[in-house]
Write a protein that holds these residues in place. Structure first.
Motif, PDB file in Angstrom:
ATOM      1  N   MET A   9      78.167  92.210  79.820  1.00  0.00           N
ATOM      2  CA  MET A   9      79.607  92.171  80.001  1.00  0.00           C
ATOM      3  C   MET A   9      80.186  90.762  79.910  1.00  0.00           C
ATOM      4  N   LYS A  10      79.363  89.761  80.067  1.00  0.00           N
ATOM      5  CA  LYS A  10      79.890  88.396  80.030  1.00  0.00           C
ATOM      6  C   LYS A  10      80.140  87.951  78.603  1.00  0.00           C
ATOM      7  N   LYS A  11      81.010  86.966  78.442  1.00  0.00           N
ATOM      8  CA  LYS A  11      81.163  86.341  77.130  1.00  0.00           C
ATOM      9  C   LYS A  11      79.882  85.557  76.848  1.00  0.00           C
ATOM     10  N   LEU A  12      79.591  85.401  75.579  1.00  0.00           N
ATOM     11  CA  LEU A  12      78.354  84.715  75.181  1.00  0.00           C
ATOM     12  C   LEU A  12      78.686  83.553  74.245  1.00  0.00           C
ATOM     13  N   ILE A  13      78.205  82.378  74.585  1.00  0.00           N
ATOM     14  CA  ILE A  13      78.363  81.230  73.688  1.00  0.00           C
ATOM     15  C   ILE A  13      76.963  80.827  73.226  1.00  0.00           C
ATOM     16  N   VAL A  14      76.748  80.829  71.913  1.00  0.00           N
ATOM     17  CA  VAL A  14      75.449  80.421  71.371  1.00  0.00           C
ATOM     18  C   VAL A  14      75.630  79.121  70.586  1.00  0.00           C
ATOM     19  N   ALA A  15      74.891  78.096  70.985  1.00  0.00           N
ATOM     20  CA  ALA A  15      74.883  76.845  70.226  1.00  0.00           C
ATOM     21  C   ALA A  15      73.894  76.996  69.081  1.00  0.00           C
ATOM     22  N   ASN A  16      74.308  76.619  67.893  1.00  0.00           N
ATOM     23  CA  ASN A  16      73.401  76.634  66.746  1.00  0.00           C
ATOM     24  C   ASN A  16      73.258  75.197  66.241  1.00  0.00           C
ATOM     25  N   TRP A  17      72.141  74.592  66.594  1.00  0.00           N
ATOM     26  CA  TRP A  17      71.935  73.190  66.198  1.00  0.00           C
ATOM     27  C   TRP A  17      71.645  73.047  64.701  1.00  0.00           C
ATOM     28  N   LYS A  18      71.314  74.157  64.045  1.00  0.00           N
ATOM     29  CA  LYS A  18      70.872  74.110  62.643  1.00  0.00           C
ATOM     30  C   LYS A  18      69.698  73.125  62.531  1.00  0.00           C
ATOM     31  N   MET A  19      69.634  72.363  61.430  1.00  0.00           N
ATOM     32  CA  MET A  19      68.473  71.470  61.282  1.00  0.00           C
ATOM     33  C   MET A  19      68.792  70.085  61.868  1.00  0.00           C
ATOM     34  N   HIS A  20      69.048  70.092  63.183  1.00  0.00           N
ATOM     35  CA  HIS A  20      69.297  68.850  63.901  1.00  0.00           C
ATOM     36  C   HIS A  20      68.393  68.825  65.130  1.00  0.00           C
ATOM     37  N   TYR A  21      67.954  67.652  65.486  1.00  0.00           N
ATOM     38  CA  TYR A  21      67.241  67.361  66.729  1.00  0.00           C
ATOM     39  C   TYR A  21      65.783  67.845  66.764  1.00  0.00           C
ATOM     40  N   GLY A  22      64.913  66.900  66.539  1.00  0.00           N
ATOM     41  CA  GLY A  22      63.486  67.105  66.779  1.00  0.00           C
ATOM     42  C   GLY A  22      63.250  67.075  68.284  1.00  0.00           C
ATOM     43  N   GLY A  62      88.465  91.902  71.830  1.00  0.00           N
ATOM     44  CA  GLY A  62      87.513  92.275  70.786  1.00  0.00           C
ATOM     45  C   GLY A  62      86.574  91.137  70.394  1.00  0.00           C
ATOM     46  N   ILE A  63      86.859  89.934  70.874  1.00  0.00           N
ATOM     47  CA  ILE A  63      85.957  88.806  70.579  1.00  0.00           C
ATOM     48  C   ILE A  63      85.168  88.503  71.851  1.00  0.00           C
ATOM     49  N   ASP A  64      83.857  88.699  71.764  1.00  0.00           N
ATOM     50  CA  ASP A  64      83.032  88.657  72.976  1.00  0.00           C
ATOM     51  C   ASP A  64      82.264  87.355  73.151  1.00  0.00           C
ATOM     52  N   GLY A  65      82.580  86.380  72.332  1.00  0.00           N
ATOM     53  CA  GLY A  65      81.890  85.103  72.474  1.00  0.00           C
ATOM     54  C   GLY A  65      81.974  84.320  71.180  1.00  0.00           C
ATOM     55  N   ALA A  66      81.162  83.257  71.088  1.00  0.00           N
ATOM     56  CA  ALA A  66      81.240  82.402  69.907  1.00  0.00           C
ATOM     57  C   ALA A  66      79.868  81.835  69.547  1.00  0.00           C
ATOM     58  N   LEU A  67      79.687  81.624  68.251  1.00  0.00           N
ATOM     59  CA  LEU A  67      78.505  80.925  67.734  1.00  0.00           C
ATOM     60  C   LEU A  67      79.010  79.568  67.254  1.00  0.00           C
ATOM     61  N   VAL A  68      78.447  78.516  67.828  1.00  0.00           N
ATOM     62  CA  VAL A  68      79.036  77.186  67.657  1.00  0.00           C
ATOM     63  C   VAL A  68      78.039  76.235  67.013  1.00  0.00           C
ATOM     64  N   GLY A  69      78.356  75.729  65.830  1.00  0.00           N
ATOM     65  CA  GLY A  69      77.470  74.802  65.135  1.00  0.00           C
ATOM     66  C   GLY A  69      77.797  73.356  65.489  1.00  0.00           C
TER      67      GLY A  69
END
Ligand code: PGA
Length: 254
Positions: A4-17, A228-235
């Motif tokens: 039920m909570k909003k979800l925020i997903v960080a997407n680092w992509k090809m960053h940070y070893g 209708g927007i339950d969160g975000a994917l953030v690059g």
């Protein structure tokens, strides 16, 4: 992750070893996060261990990966099985990101197989779908997203311990600084929802549909207050731990 909570997903992509990844987590752990928010961070494979070590006993952010293979084991040089990620404590994994579709030739079929394998291993597949600018201009956006989704959902379960997440990411909005308006995003989420209902019935109500594409600290609030927007994917806006902390706080105003 609570449905039920909003979800925020960080997407680092090809960053940070590993070194920088560990530093990011230690800095982010100092951020005050709203309780009503689920936060996950999708990191490169080689940084999973450092992230887990820096998290210590903390369970936020949840550990996520950016891809996985569909087979359990075998002669697949360079690939990582979902069960290996599960062993690592990974609880969610992106699948079908448009950058993988574009640069690595991932097809809807491959994405569907990956999603099923992830769910079997107890990992929530975060299935990325979205149209290109050309497809939108030609009026093919809804059809494109529906087709991607239907292919990816085959064989998946609507409920269970590894709930599916759908990330609507219009390709033209990713990394461009030209986000899709909350209204347009909502319209696409309204296209996606019935596809989920058809596939999973009533259990689909617990599936979160999140938006991704040039989300930042200034616009996150608008998305999160749009029905209708339950969160975000953030690059890009997840690369600085303090800025990402601010973004998380802006997502759920106190
Ligand atoms: P962006 O990327 O926030 O930098 O646009 C989002 C994504 O690709 O997941």
């Amino acid at each position: 992750m609570n449905d039920m909570k909003k979800l925020i997903v960080a997407n680092w992509k090809m960053h940070y070893g590993p070194v920088k990844a560990g530093g990011w987590i230690r800095a982010f752990r100092r951020e005050r996060l709203p309780k009503e928010l689920d936060v996950a961070v999708a990191v490169p494979f080689v940084s999973l261990a450092a992230v887990r070590a820096s998290l210590g006993r903390a369970s936020i952010p949840a550990l996520a990966a950016q891809d996985a293979f569909w087979a359990e084991s075998g002669a697949y040089t360079g690939e990582i099985a979902p069960s290996m990620l599960a062993e690592f404590g990974v609880s969610a994994c992106l699948v079908g990101h448009s950058e993988r579709r574009l640069h690595l030739g991932e097809t809807d079929e491959m994405i569907g197989k990956k999603a099923v394998a992830l769910q079997k291993a107890g990992i929530s597949p975060v299935i990325c779908v979205g149209e290109t600018e050309m497809q939108r201009k030609r009026g093919q956006a809804n059809r494109t997203v529906r087709t991607q989704l239907q292919a990816a959902l085959k064989g998946l379960k609507g409920d269970g311990r590894a709930p599916v997440v759908i990330a609507y990411e219009p390709v033209w909005a990713i990394g461009s600084g030209r986000p899709c308006s909350p209204l347009d995003a909502k319209q696409m989420h309204d296209v996606i929802r019935p596809v989920l209902t058809k596939a999973f019935g009533a259990t689909s109500e617990a599936i979160r549909i999140i938006y991704g594409g040039s989300v930042d600290v200034r616009n996150i609030g608008e998305y999160m207050t749009t029905t209708g927007i339950d969160g975000a994917l953030v690059g890009g806006a997840s690369l600085d731990p303090r800025d990402f902390g601010l973004l998380c706080r802006a997502a759920v105003p106190s």
